[in-house]
Scaffold this motif. Structure first.
Motif, PDB file in Angstrom:
ATOM      1  N   PHE A  98       0.703  -1.588  -0.359  1.00  0.00           N
ATOM      2  CA  PHE A  98      -0.274   0.070  -0.114  1.00  0.00           C
ATOM      3  C   PHE A  98       0.824   0.926   0.143  1.00  0.00           C
ATOM      4  O   PHE A  98       1.974   1.187   0.415  1.00  0.00           O
ATOM      5  CB  PHE A  98      -1.555   0.055   0.891  1.00  0.00           C
ATOM      6  N   MET A  99      -0.132   2.323   0.077  1.00  0.00           N
ATOM      7  CA  MET A  99       0.992   3.958  -0.536  1.00  0.00           C
ATOM      8  C   MET A  99       0.363   4.679   0.008  1.00  0.00           C
ATOM      9  O   MET A  99      -0.521   4.537   0.457  1.00  0.00           O
ATOM     10  CB  MET A  99       1.161   3.706  -1.832  1.00  0.00           C
ATOM     11  N   PHE A 100       0.737   5.711   1.164  1.00  0.00           N
ATOM     12  CA  PHE A 100       0.352   6.776   1.317  1.00  0.00           C
ATOM     13  C   PHE A 100       0.625   8.124   1.188  1.00  0.00           C
ATOM     14  O   PHE A 100       2.126   7.618   0.931  1.00  0.00           O
ATOM     15  CB  PHE A 100      -0.290   6.359   2.852  1.00  0.00           C
ATOM     16  N   GLU A 101       0.421   9.084   1.220  1.00  0.00           N
ATOM     17  CA  GLU A 101       1.132  10.092   0.765  1.00  0.00           C
ATOM     18  C   GLU A 101       1.117  11.434   2.311  1.00  0.00           C
ATOM     19  O   GLU A 101       0.445  11.861   2.886  1.00  0.00           O
ATOM     20  CB  GLU A 101       0.360  11.114  -0.317  1.00  0.00           C
ATOM     21  N   GLN A 102       2.376  11.254   3.237  1.00  0.00           N
ATOM     22  CA  GLN A 102       2.260  12.232   3.835  1.00  0.00           C
ATOM     23  C   GLN A 102       4.116  12.447   3.969  1.00  0.00           C
ATOM     24  O   GLN A 102       5.290  12.305   4.288  1.00  0.00           O
ATOM     25  CB  GLN A 102       2.824  10.755   4.829  1.00  0.00           C
TER      26      GLN A 102
ATOM     27  N   MET B  43       3.869   0.921   6.751  1.00  0.00           N
ATOM     28  CA  MET B  43       4.846   1.005   5.598  1.00  0.00           C
ATOM     29  C   MET B  43       5.474  -0.665   5.830  1.00  0.00           C
ATOM     30  O   MET B  43       5.924  -1.142   5.018  1.00  0.00           O
ATOM     31  CB  MET B  43       4.711   2.188   4.835  1.00  0.00           C
ATOM     32  N   MET B  44       6.994  -0.682   6.706  1.00  0.00           N
ATOM     33  CA  MET B  44       7.603  -1.390   6.141  1.00  0.00           C
ATOM     34  C   MET B  44       7.188  -2.681   6.847  1.00  0.00           C
ATOM     35  O   MET B  44       7.266  -4.007   5.745  1.00  0.00           O
ATOM     36  CB  MET B  44       8.684  -1.075   7.005  1.00  0.00           C
TER      37      MET B  44
ATOM     38  N   ALA C 108      11.170   8.832  -7.085  1.00  0.00           N
ATOM     39  CA  ALA C 108      10.153   9.611  -6.539  1.00  0.00           C
ATOM     40  C   ALA C 108       9.492  10.414  -6.386  1.00  0.00           C
ATOM     41  O   ALA C 108       9.952  11.982  -6.856  1.00  0.00           O
ATOM     42  CB  ALA C 108      10.831   9.915  -4.903  1.00  0.00           C
ATOM     43  N   ASN C 109       8.103  10.234  -6.009  1.00  0.00           N
ATOM     44  CA  ASN C 109       7.113  12.070  -6.047  1.00  0.00           C
ATOM     45  C   ASN C 109       6.943  12.011  -4.525  1.00  0.00           C
ATOM     46  O   ASN C 109       7.456  11.831  -3.562  1.00  0.00           O
ATOM     47  CB  ASN C 109       5.950  10.569  -6.316  1.00  0.00           C
ATOM     48  N   PRO C 110       6.935  13.561  -4.645  1.00  0.00           N
ATOM     49  CA  PRO C 110       6.471  14.089  -3.363  1.00  0.00           C
ATOM     50  C   PRO C 110       6.101  13.650  -2.247  1.00  0.00           C
ATOM     51  O   PRO C 110       4.762  12.933  -2.033  1.00  0.00           O
ATOM     52  CB  PRO C 110       5.681  16.023  -3.629  1.00  0.00           C
ATOM     53  N   GLN C 111       6.119  13.418  -1.533  1.00  0.00           N
ATOM     54  CA  GLN C 111       5.357  13.068  -0.144  1.00  0.00           C
ATOM     55  C   GLN C 111       5.113  11.621   0.120  1.00  0.00           C
ATOM     56  O   GLN C 111       5.045  11.275   0.785  1.00  0.00           O
ATOM     57  CB  GLN C 111       3.953  13.632   0.196  1.00  0.00           C
ATOM     58  N   HIS C 112       6.534  11.017  -0.600  1.00  0.00           N
ATOM     59  CA  HIS C 112       6.225   9.412  -0.648  1.00  0.00           C
ATOM     60  C   HIS C 112       7.626   9.409  -0.012  1.00  0.00           C
ATOM     61  O   HIS C 112       8.147   8.159  -0.589  1.00  0.00           O
ATOM     62  CB  HIS C 112       6.382   9.172  -2.497  1.00  0.00           C
TER      63      HIS C 112
END
Length: 251
Positions: free
Chosen positions: A85-89, A102-103, A140-144
């Motif tokens: 899964f993925m979240f932006e933060q 996440m890990m 990388a995308n921002p906040q990832h």
């Protein structure tokens, strides 16, 4: 290509995982899907599809999945570590609990699934492990930050396992998908201020002129699982329609 082979696919009932499962089935494999959600009726009705309910955030999930693989399939030849899964933060807002979850799901679960299923692969004369990484393990995308770190870890794990397990006839490779169409990715585009412009901009980033599908990833999995890739191990195969190969211009 995979007649007589048994595979485990984590998260194999939806999204990218569904595309992987469908391609493995089409190639002749039997597939055990491990995920939290029950299978959709069509998939569950396939006699070559098996199911085990498992939450990869739980430490006991890898052993549970291995037990199901032994009981339902008699052992496995292919492991596809797809679930994640993925979240932006932003990093300043991230808690240790956010990072750890996440890990656990994206990186710890694949490690211990390999540990629990390795004996079955050895008993069957070898096998193929395919980890689903990401182009965000390369960029990388921002906040990832957490997501990128987890997927870079998956890529590093892939190389290490290839070195350690080659003597057992077990190959390990990773696939790094780019933008793959799904309900979640489409919702992300539709949430933008200008969805039409966002979609056009996204398509312009891809030299092939389209975004990816779960079946695109599934096709790569079948190749890496098969004897056609018998001399391929320790590699990260980027499946992104050329997105990361294209240098951006400011006009």
């Amino acid at each position: 290509m995979l007649k007589g082979k048994n595979a485990v696919v984590t998260g194999g009932g939806r999204g990218i995982g569904r595309g992987i499962t469908e391609k493995l089935l089409a190639a002749g494999a039997r597939v055990l899907v491990a995920q939290r959600q029950a299978l959709e009726v069509e998939l569950a009705a396939n006699p070559d599809v098996f199911f085990v309910e498992a939450d990869l955030a739980e430490s006991g999930a890898p052993r549970l999945i291995a037990q199901a693989a032994a009981e339902l399939l008699g052992g496995i030849d292919v492991l596809v570590n797809n679930a994640g899964f993925m979240f932006e933060q932003p990093i300043e807002a991230m808690s240790e609990q956010d990072w750890d979850r996440m890990m656990v799901v994206n990186l710890r679960a694949p490690v211990f699934l390999v540990r629990e299923l390795l004996a079955q692969m050895r008993q069957r004369g070898g096998g193929s492990i395919i980890n689903i990484g990401s182009i965000e393990g390369l960029g990388a995308n921002p906040q990832h930050a957490a997501y990128c770190a987890s997927k870079a870890g998956v890529h590093g794990l892939t190389r290490a396992l290839a070195v350690d397990l080659g003597r057992d006839g077990v190959r390990c490779n990773a696939i790094a998908p780019g933008w793959i169409d799904s309900d979640l990715s489409n919702a992300y585009i539709n949430a933008q201020a200008d969805p039409v412009g966002a979609r056009q901009g996204l398509l312009a980033m891809h030299p092939v002129g389209r975004t990816g599908t779960p079946q695109d990833v599934g096709g790569a999995v079948v190749f890496l699982a098969s004897d056609e890739a018998a001399f391929v191990t320790g590699q990260v195969l980027v499946v992104d329609g050329g997105r990361t190969a294209k240098l951006p211009l400011p006009f």
